[in-house]
Scaffold this motif. Structure first.
Motif, PDB file in Angstrom:
ATOM      1  N   ASN A  24       0.723  -1.253   0.103  1.00 23.51           N
ATOM      2  CA  ASN A  24       0.047   0.026  -0.237  1.00 23.51           C
ATOM      3  C   ASN A  24       0.831   1.444   0.000  1.00 23.51           C
ATOM      4  N   TYR A  25       2.200   1.121   0.053  1.00 22.16           N
ATOM      5  CA  TYR A  25       3.029   2.174   0.209  1.00 22.16           C
ATOM      6  C   TYR A  25       4.077   2.311  -0.477  1.00 22.16           C
ATOM      7  N   ILE A  26       4.537   0.989  -1.267  1.00 19.82           N
ATOM      8  CA  ILE A  26       5.569   0.902  -2.219  1.00 19.82           C
ATOM      9  C   ILE A  26       5.169   0.969  -3.498  1.00 19.82           C
ATOM     10  N   ILE A  27       6.057   1.864  -4.332  1.00 19.49           N
ATOM     11  CA  ILE A  27       5.530   2.448  -5.855  1.00 19.49           C
ATOM     12  C   ILE A  27       6.523   1.568  -6.826  1.00 19.49           C
ATOM     13  N   ILE A  28       6.018   0.820  -7.696  1.00 22.65           N
ATOM     14  CA  ILE A  28       6.753   0.245  -8.818  1.00 22.65           C
ATOM     15  C   ILE A  28       7.213   1.057  -9.796  1.00 22.65           C
ATOM     16  N   SER A  29       8.337   1.074  -9.786  1.00 17.65           N
ATOM     17  CA  SER A  29       8.873   2.156 -11.150  1.00 17.65           C
ATOM     18  C   SER A  29       9.505   1.514 -12.130  1.00 17.65           C
ATOM     19  N   GLY A  30      10.655   2.023 -12.749  1.00 15.21           N
ATOM     20  CA  GLY A  30      11.646   1.337 -13.489  1.00 15.21           C
ATOM     21  C   GLY A  30      11.098   0.733 -14.851  1.00 15.21           C
ATOM     22  N   GLY A  31      11.617  -0.315 -15.369  1.00 19.37           N
ATOM     23  CA  GLY A  31      11.231  -0.966 -16.579  1.00 19.37           C
ATOM     24  C   GLY A  31       9.925  -1.649 -16.184  1.00 19.37           C
ATOM     25  N   PHE A  32       9.551  -2.093 -15.107  1.00 21.91           N
ATOM     26  CA  PHE A  32       8.295  -2.769 -15.007  1.00 21.91           C
ATOM     27  C   PHE A  32       6.987  -2.143 -15.105  1.00 21.91           C
ATOM     28  N   ALA A  33       7.510  -0.584 -15.008  1.00 18.12           N
ATOM     29  CA  ALA A  33       6.240   0.205 -15.292  1.00 18.12           C
ATOM     30  C   ALA A  33       5.409   0.146 -16.544  1.00 18.12           C
ATOM     31  N   PRO A  34       6.271   0.087 -17.627  1.00 18.27           N
ATOM     32  CA  PRO A  34       5.491   0.137 -18.865  1.00 18.27           C
ATOM     33  C   PRO A  34       4.763  -0.954 -19.070  1.00 18.27           C
ATOM     34  N   ILE A  35       5.348  -2.141 -18.509  1.00 17.75           N
ATOM     35  CA  ILE A  35       4.614  -3.291 -18.524  1.00 17.75           C
ATOM     36  C   ILE A  35       3.524  -3.417 -17.823  1.00 17.75           C
ATOM     37  N   ILE A  36       3.413  -2.649 -16.565  1.00 18.09           N
ATOM     38  CA  ILE A  36       2.081  -2.777 -15.674  1.00 18.09           C
ATOM     39  C   ILE A  36       1.053  -1.853 -16.509  1.00 18.09           C
ATOM     40  N   TYR A  37       1.595  -0.753 -17.077  1.00 19.73           N
ATOM     41  CA  TYR A  37       0.885   0.166 -17.990  1.00 19.73           C
ATOM     42  C   TYR A  37       0.051  -0.756 -19.052  1.00 19.73           C
ATOM     43  N   LYS A  38       0.770  -1.710 -19.658  1.00 21.52           N
ATOM     44  CA  LYS A  38       0.172  -2.330 -20.670  1.00 21.52           C
ATOM     45  C   LYS A  38      -0.614  -3.482 -20.414  1.00 21.52           C
ATOM     46  N   LEU A  39      -0.211  -3.988 -19.255  1.00 29.95           N
ATOM     47  CA  LEU A  39      -0.956  -5.273 -18.533  1.00 29.95           C
ATOM     48  C   LEU A  39      -2.382  -4.779 -18.065  1.00 29.95           C
ATOM     49  N   TYR A  40      -2.518  -3.945 -17.214  1.00 30.66           N
ATOM     50  CA  TYR A  40      -3.561  -3.337 -16.451  1.00 30.66           C
ATOM     51  C   TYR A  40      -4.200  -2.163 -16.653  1.00 30.66           C
ATOM     52  N   LEU A  41      -3.415  -1.394 -17.176  1.00 31.25           N
ATOM     53  CA  LEU A  41      -3.971   0.053 -17.169  1.00 31.25           C
ATOM     54  C   LEU A  41      -4.516   0.466 -18.679  1.00 31.25           C
ATOM     55  N   SER A  42      -3.990  -0.187 -19.740  1.00 32.99           N
ATOM     56  CA  SER A  42      -4.306   0.385 -20.998  1.00 32.99           C
ATOM     57  C   SER A  42      -5.309  -0.623 -21.726  1.00 32.99           C
ATOM     58  N   ASP A  43      -6.039  -0.160 -22.571  1.00 29.83           N
ATOM     59  CA  ASP A  43      -6.849  -0.958 -23.208  1.00 29.83           C
ATOM     60  C   ASP A  43      -6.349  -1.488 -24.627  1.00 29.83           C
ATOM     61  N   GLN A  44      -5.085  -1.274 -24.817  1.00 33.95           N
ATOM     62  CA  GLN A  44      -4.449  -1.624 -26.042  1.00 33.95           C
ATOM     63  C   GLN A  44      -3.663  -3.167 -25.908  1.00 33.95           C
ATOM     64  N   LYS A  45      -4.430  -4.008 -25.982  1.00 34.10           N
ATOM     65  CA  LYS A  45      -4.076  -5.356 -25.757  1.00 34.10           C
ATOM     66  C   LYS A  45      -3.175  -6.161 -26.614  1.00 34.10           C
ATOM     67  N   SER A  46      -3.272  -5.474 -28.131  1.00 30.54           N
ATOM     68  CA  SER A  46      -2.474  -6.029 -29.057  1.00 30.54           C
ATOM     69  C   SER A  46      -1.364  -4.970 -29.224  1.00 30.54           C
ATOM     70  N   GLY A  47      -0.419  -5.449 -30.448  1.00 29.84           N
ATOM     71  CA  GLY A  47       0.651  -4.360 -30.643  1.00 29.84           C
ATOM     72  C   GLY A  47       1.816  -5.009 -30.220  1.00 29.84           C
ATOM     73  N   ILE A  48       2.839  -3.926 -29.964  1.00 32.14           N
ATOM     74  CA  ILE A  48       4.092  -4.394 -29.471  1.00 32.14           C
ATOM     75  C   ILE A  48       4.067  -4.314 -28.028  1.00 32.14           C
ATOM     76  N   ASN A  49       4.785  -5.460 -27.574  1.00 27.43           N
ATOM     77  CA  ASN A  49       4.982  -5.517 -25.924  1.00 27.43           C
ATOM     78  C   ASN A  49       6.071  -4.674 -25.730  1.00 27.43           C
ATOM     79  N   PRO A  50       6.085  -4.039 -24.279  1.00 27.01           N
ATOM     80  CA  PRO A  50       7.100  -3.451 -23.903  1.00 27.01           C
ATOM     81  C   PRO A  50       8.633  -4.285 -23.608  1.00 27.01           C
ATOM     82  N   VAL A  51       9.689  -3.810 -23.791  1.00 28.33           N
ATOM     83  CA  VAL A  51      10.676  -4.646 -23.401  1.00 28.33           C
ATOM     84  C   VAL A  51      10.758  -5.222 -22.036  1.00 28.33           C
ATOM     85  N   GLY A  52      11.290  -6.468 -22.230  1.00 28.86           N
ATOM     86  CA  GLY A  52      10.899  -7.191 -20.686  1.00 28.86           C
ATOM     87  C   GLY A  52      12.144  -6.765 -19.744  1.00 28.86           C
ATOM     88  N   THR A  53      12.014  -7.151 -18.615  1.00 27.95           N
ATOM     89  CA  THR A  53      12.979  -6.677 -17.726  1.00 27.95           C
ATOM     90  C   THR A  53      13.000  -7.555 -16.393  1.00 27.95           C
TER      91      THR A  53
END
Length: 213
Positions: A24-53
């Motif tokens: 509830n207090y720790i915020i994920i950032s760095g290379g995992f942030a674009p992955i989280i945007y793609k997976l859970y916050l964007s409606d863009q489910k197709s197309g290019i995936n973010p670079v893995g980390t």
């Protein structure tokens, strides 16, 4: 969901389960942030995936009051994470390693340099070693809640703030490969996530007005 992102989803979910109420207090950032945007916050489910980390940067405030008698470090140890010392500083920079479904996840904790002396030495927060870095104050204050596919709730830095921070710091990278990865991340989050990217660009403009007048 692609197989690559399924693995990322499992790692994110496991990490959030591992840290108990600290999620509830720790915020994920760095290379995992674009992955989280793609997976859970964007409606863009197709197309290019973010670079893995496999490096999960976690932002932690200097102080969190009245959260739990059990330290964050103990939560990690109880979940099978192992601390790895990365230098000879006092306290030494640490990462916390756990193999999840045959893939190694490496967690590092970062904090802001506000209220710190000029030496910017590592500090210990609830048992974990956090590295103080410049320009993280806004990121620690700016987060969005997300829910993983296994219903774990977490926090990720807001995308406009993530891009703003990358823009400020990528030139300081010693590795050219990391510089290019940062630039790729800025391009990806600002253009490849449909309406989520459009909203992000609008919020970046608002940030520019706030900071530049």
């Amino acid at each position: 969901m692609s197989l690559v992102l399924e693995k990322e989803d499992k790692m994110i979910s496991f990490f959030l389960r591992s840290i108990g109420p600290w999620k509830n207090y720790i915020i994920i950032s760095g290379g995992f942030a674009p992955i989280i945007y793609k997976l859970y916050l964007s409606d863009q489910k197709s197309g290019i995936n973010p670079v893995g980390t496999r490096d999960l940067d976690s932002l932690i405030p200097h102080t969190i009051s009245n959260i739990d008698d059990k330290k964050l470090l103990q939560y990690l140890l109880d979940s099978g994470f192992k601390p790895i010392f990365k230098d000879l500083d006092i306290p030494a920079t640490e990462s916390y390693i756990k193999e999840i479904d045959g893939v190694e996840l490496e967690v590092e904790f970062l904090t802001s340099t506000n209220m710190r002396k000029k030496d910017n030495k590592n500090i210990t927060i609830s048992g974990v070693v956090a590295q103080p870095l410049k320009y993280l104050e806004l990121s620690i204050q700016s987060s969005i809640e997300f829910i993983t596919n296994s219903n774990e709730i977490g926090l990720v830095v807001r995308p406009e703030v993530w891009i703003f921070h990358k823009g400020l710091t990528f030139t300081r990278r010693l590795s050219n490969a990391k510089k290019y990865k940062d630039l790729y991340g800025i391009w990806y989050v600002s253009s490849q996530l449909g309406e989520f990217s459009n909203r992000t660009i609008a919020e970046i403009n608002n940030l520019a007005v706030l900071f530049l007048g």
